[in-house]
Design an enzyme around this catalytic site. Structure first.
Site, PDB file in Angstrom:
ATOM      1  CD  GLU A 147       1.254   4.659   3.304  1.00 15.57           C
ATOM      2  OE1 GLU A 147       0.881   4.552   4.494  1.00 15.57           O
ATOM      3  OE2 GLU A 147       1.641   3.691   2.622  1.00 15.57           O
ATOM      4  CG  ASP A 193       5.564   1.416   1.225  1.00 10.91           C
ATOM      5  OD1 ASP A 193       4.565   1.047   0.584  1.00 10.91           O
ATOM      6  OD2 ASP A 193       5.490   2.161   2.231  1.00 10.91           O
ATOM      7  CB  SER A 194       3.538  -2.994  -2.108  1.00  6.69           C
ATOM      8  OG  SER A 194       3.954  -2.434  -3.349  1.00  6.69           O
ATOM      9  CE  LYS A 217       1.832   5.315  -3.279  1.00  2.26           C
ATOM     10  NZ  LYS A 217       1.664   4.820  -1.876  1.00  2.26           N
ATOM     11  CG  ASP A 241       5.093   4.133  -1.935  1.00  2.00           C
ATOM     12  OD1 ASP A 241       4.356   5.030  -2.357  1.00  2.00           O
ATOM     13  OD2 ASP A 241       4.707   2.953  -1.775  1.00  2.00           O
ATOM     14  CD  GLU A 265      -4.339   0.447  -0.257  1.00  2.00           C
ATOM     15  OE1 GLU A 265      -4.183  -0.769  -0.024  1.00  2.00           O
ATOM     16  OE2 GLU A 265      -3.392   1.261  -0.302  1.00  2.00           O
TER      17      GLU A 265
END
Length: 271
Positions: A120, A51-52, A118, A90, A186
């Site tokens: 978070e 999602d970057s 993925k 993501d 991260e």
């Protein structure tokens, strides 16, 4: 020496086999077919449709504006280009707020070609991880600096120092116990990331987490030295400068990850 034949497509079980063999995993983000094809052909083991993309592709200040529809579009484009790399996508902001919402978004991503999603964080996300894994959806957990939590963190800051490191260790074990097959760490100090990597049965992928992780990931724009409009993080290295071409940069990055020369102390965080 690789424990995974370069011509063989990567699978979820092969990731754990690589960890046991001491074989470092190489991961990059990609958002379109052309870059994905180049990465796939030059030694990248895992591709992350992150999602970057909200920041590097859409120009937003954070990842929060990215939607599931955005993720599905880019995941499908990348999937069409891959022969070997395992594709991770993501779940976008709040797509994993409940197990049911996560299942809907993850189903769309797998139908678009992703092989793992993925998620978070830990906490209430443990229920989400279990829910997806019980329904045969492989999950990668993302801990430490979780960009979707940027408002709560007050910016992009190193996580896991001091007592927070012990909580991070507990969270890492908890997501694995819930069924995660891979853990991204991260912006975590090298000592705690190294300790977590040694303790977990599944591979860890570091980004700003030092050389002790089982693999590394960078945003492709950072790896290529492109100006994203944001301050370059400490852990970023421009591999295009030494590689001379995109393909050369990817090969240089992959080799540096595998031989342990990246990240070095200059591109990591102390305790």
């Amino acid at each position: 020496m690789s424990s995974h034949a370069d011509s063989n497509p990567w699978t979820v079980p092969a990731l754990a086999q690589a960890k046991r063999a001491g074989r470092k995993l190489v991961m990059l983000t990609a958002y379109d077919a052309s870059f994905a094809r180049t990465f796939d052909a030059n030694g990248v083991d895992l591709i992350l449709v992150g999602d970057s993309l909200g920041m590097v592709m859409q120009g937003h200040d954070s990842t929060l504006a990215v939607t599931t529809a955005d993720m599905v579009y880019h995941t499908a484009a990348v999937a069409r280009a891959l022969d070997r790399a395992l594709l991770v996508a993501d779940l976008s902001f709040q797509a994993d707020a409940t197990p049911e919402r996560a299942l809907d978004a993850a189903t769309q991503l797998l139908q678009a070609g992703a092989e793992m999603v993925k998620i978070e964080g830990a906490g209430h996300k443990l229920e989400v991880i279990r829910y997806l894994v019980e329904r045969e959806i492989p999950v990668c957990s993302h801990l430490g600096l979780t960009p979707q939590s940027v408002l709560r963190f007050g910016g992009y800051k190193v996580q896991g120092r001091g007592e927070a490191g012990e909580q991070l260790r507990r969270d890492a074990q908890a997501v694995v116990d819930a069924g995660a097959s891979l853990v991204v760490l991260e912006c975590v100090p090298t000592p705690i990331a190294t300790q977590i990597s040694a303790e977990l049965s599944v591979p860890t992928i570091g980004i700003g987490a030092g050389p002790g992780c089982d693999g590394q990931v960078l945003v492709m724009h950072d790896m290529l030295g492109l100006d994203s409009g944001h301050r370059r993080p400490k852990f970023v290295k421009d591999f295009l400068a030494e590689g001379g071409s995109v393909a050369g940069a990817v090969r240089a990055y992959a080799q540096a990850v595998r031989d342990g020369s990246f990240p070095d102390a200059e591109h990591a965080y102390a305790a």
